[in-house]
Each structure stands twice: as C-alpha cells, then as structure tokens.
Design a protein around this motif. Structure first.
Motif, PDB file in Angstrom:
ATOM      1  N   GLU A 108       0.806  -1.301   0.003  1.00 18.85           N
ATOM      2  CA  GLU A 108      -0.112   0.156   0.154  1.00 18.85           C
ATOM      3  C   GLU A 108       0.892   1.321   0.017  1.00 18.85           C
ATOM      4  OE1 GLU A 108      -2.129   2.979   0.000  1.00 18.85           O
ATOM      5  OE2 GLU A 108      -3.250   0.968  -0.255  1.00 18.85           O
ATOM      6  N   GLN A 109       0.617   1.819  -1.167  1.00 19.83           N
ATOM      7  CA  GLN A 109       1.576   3.246  -1.388  1.00 19.83           C
ATOM      8  C   GLN A 109       0.516   4.124  -2.111  1.00 19.83           C
ATOM      9  OE1 GLN A 109       3.740   5.302  -0.353  1.00 19.83           O
ATOM     10  NE2 GLN A 109       4.802   6.091  -1.932  1.00 19.83           N
ATOM     11  N   PHE A 111      -2.570   4.569  -2.477  1.00 22.39           N
ATOM     12  CA  PHE A 111      -3.798   4.086  -3.025  1.00 22.39           C
ATOM     13  C   PHE A 111      -5.026   4.324  -2.175  1.00 22.39           C
ATOM     14  CE2 PHE A 111      -6.564   0.367  -4.287  1.00 22.39           C
ATOM     15  CZ  PHE A 111      -7.049   1.101  -5.477  1.00 22.39           C
ATOM     16  N   PHE A 112      -4.805   3.831  -1.003  1.00 22.76           N
ATOM     17  CA  PHE A 112      -5.772   4.105   0.094  1.00 22.76           C
ATOM     18  C   PHE A 112      -6.374   5.425   0.041  1.00 22.76           C
ATOM     19  CE2 PHE A 112      -7.233   4.810   4.432  1.00 22.76           C
ATOM     20  CZ  PHE A 112      -8.336   3.652   4.773  1.00 22.76           C
ATOM     21  N   ARG A 120     -13.715   2.730   1.862  1.00 27.20           N
ATOM     22  CA  ARG A 120     -12.618   2.026   2.672  1.00 27.20           C
ATOM     23  C   ARG A 120     -13.033   0.630   3.125  1.00 27.20           C
ATOM     24  NH1 ARG A 120     -10.047   7.176   6.106  1.00 27.20           N
ATOM     25  NH2 ARG A 120      -9.037   8.005   4.175  1.00 27.20           N
ATOM     26  N   TYR A 123     -12.385  -1.571   0.193  1.00 24.22           N
ATOM     27  CA  TYR A 123     -10.866  -1.773   0.003  1.00 24.22           C
ATOM     28  C   TYR A 123     -10.555  -2.778   0.803  1.00 24.22           C
ATOM     29  CZ  TYR A 123      -6.149  -0.587   1.033  1.00 24.22           C
ATOM     30  OH  TYR A 123      -4.748  -0.696   1.046  1.00 24.22           O
ATOM     31  N   MET A 127      -8.677  -6.415  -0.603  1.00 21.72           N
ATOM     32  CA  MET A 127      -7.459  -6.751  -0.127  1.00 21.72           C
ATOM     33  C   MET A 127      -7.355  -8.056   0.477  1.00 21.72           C
ATOM     34  SD  MET A 127      -5.394  -4.242  -1.158  1.00 21.72           S
ATOM     35  CE  MET A 127      -5.482  -2.767  -1.534  1.00 21.72           C
ATOM     36  N   LEU A 137      -0.711  -7.306   3.901  1.00 22.37           N
ATOM     37  CA  LEU A 137      -0.961  -6.197   3.394  1.00 22.37           C
ATOM     38  C   LEU A 137       0.019  -5.169   4.161  1.00 22.37           C
ATOM     39  CD1 LEU A 137      -2.446  -3.880   1.651  1.00 22.37           C
ATOM     40  CD2 LEU A 137      -4.292  -4.045   3.508  1.00 22.37           C
ATOM     41  N   LEU A 141      -0.149   4.474   5.527  1.00 26.56           N
ATOM     42  CA  LEU A 141      -1.397   5.119   5.628  1.00 26.56           C
ATOM     43  C   LEU A 141      -1.089   6.524   6.053  1.00 26.56           C
ATOM     44  CD1 LEU A 141      -3.635   2.362   7.395  1.00 26.56           C
ATOM     45  CD2 LEU A 141      -3.728   3.032   4.974  1.00 26.56           C
TER      46      LEU A 141
END
Length: 195
Positions: A108-109, A111-112, A120, A123, A127, A137, A141
């Motif tokens: 996760e970079q 994207f969230f 969310r 998401y 995942m 994961l 964040l």
C-alpha cells in the motif's frame, strides 16, 4: 468530485502529480530490503509511475504485479522498465479487476488515501480477497484528520484499527520513523496479516 479514470488521467496529462516523489518511498524501500523470499507474489494497487514496482523488479522479484486506473503512468513505467512483463500490468479499476492471481503481499503506497473514503470497507474486503492464506498487506497510511478535502484523504489509528481488524491481524501500525521529509509526522507504517 468523482475520482474516476478521467479525473486521474487529467492529473497525469497536466503533470499535476504532487503525490509522485520520483523514487521509491523510503519506508517501502526499507521494508522491501528485508524481504528474503524473492519468489513471492506481490501486488501494488494504484501503482502510479511505479517506482516501488521498478525497485522490486530490479532487486530480483519477478512475480510482481500492478494495477492502475489509467494508462499514462503505466506507459511511463514501461518506458523506464521495458523488460517488465506487460501481462503483469493491469489498466483497470481495482474494484472491478480481472486479476485471478492470489498474492502473498500487497504493498500500500498512496492508493488508500486516493480513494473516496466511502470505499474504505470495500477496499479492506478486496485486499482480503486478493491475498493468499496468511498473506500480508503492508505499507503506509496517512495520519491527519479525515476531511472532505482530498485526495489525499487522511485518517487515524483509531479509525484504521477497527476498519481492518475484522479481516486482518494487525502486526504493526505505528508512527512511521523514516518518512520522507515532506510527510514526516503524517504517516503510519503498518503490516497486516490476513485472518
């Protein structure tokens, strides 16, 4: 504001990509550096220009995949890394993705934080679905108050822990000590394991 393909396409065409730091994010790079099994399947959703993907590939990780909603950053990535297998790149909406592979690790970079906050829960469910049993994961964040002003959209540990804990065991979620200077104090590093 609809954060759809046209929204992101316009940002790339206008070179309005303030989130793009031009190299692998230090916390992600250091996390990658301690991975020993280079055969694992890795996915980076919302990959953008793919500096972390390029770093993984150059470090010998060959089962790496990426998805982005628009083709501009994928083209940019392929210009830099022409030997990367094109069948490992997906240009589509993550939530409608046609990827059948399951992953040992999802990174996760940014994207969230780029998604509308009302996505969310979805998401987290996606995942979980994309990961192998005991898959992880991991990544970053943002840690600043969640408002309607975004992207990026923020949040807090108090929001994130209950959000993820239904589907994941939280192995780590803490202030990031090695953020790049512009993000210092505004990032959490986390590692979650699929339940």
């Amino acid at each position: 504001m609809e954060l759809n393909k046209n929204y992101w396409k316009k940002h790339y065409k206008d070179n309005d990509t303030g989130w793009d730091i031009g190299y692998p994010s230090t916390p992600i790079k250091e996390y990658i550096d301690q991975l020993t099994d280079k055969s694992i399947n890795i996915l980076i959703p919302g990959v953008g220009n793919g500096y972390e993907l390029e770093y993984l590939w150059n470090q010998g990780f060959k089962n790496v995949y990426a998805i982005d909603i628009t083709e501009e950053p994928i083209k940019s990535f392929l210009d830099r890394v022409p030997d990367f297998p094109k069948e490992h790149l997906f240009c589509e909406n993550f939530f409608d993705a046609s990827i059948s592979t399951k992953f040992d690790l999802i990174i996760e970079q940014t994207f969230f934080c780029a998604l509308n906050p009302n996505l969310r829960v979805q998401y987290v469910e996606e995942m979980h679905r994309f990961l192998n049993s005991q898959g992880k994961l991991a990544g970053l964040l943002f840690k600043f108050p969640l408002t309607q002003d975004g992207p990026p959209f923020g949040g807090s540990i108090e929001e994130y822990q209950p959000l993820f804990s239904k589907y994941f065991s939280i192995e780590q979620m803490e202030d990031c000590y090695n953020s790049i200077p512009p993000r210092q104090g505004n990032e959490l590093f986390f590692i979650l394991r699929k339940k």
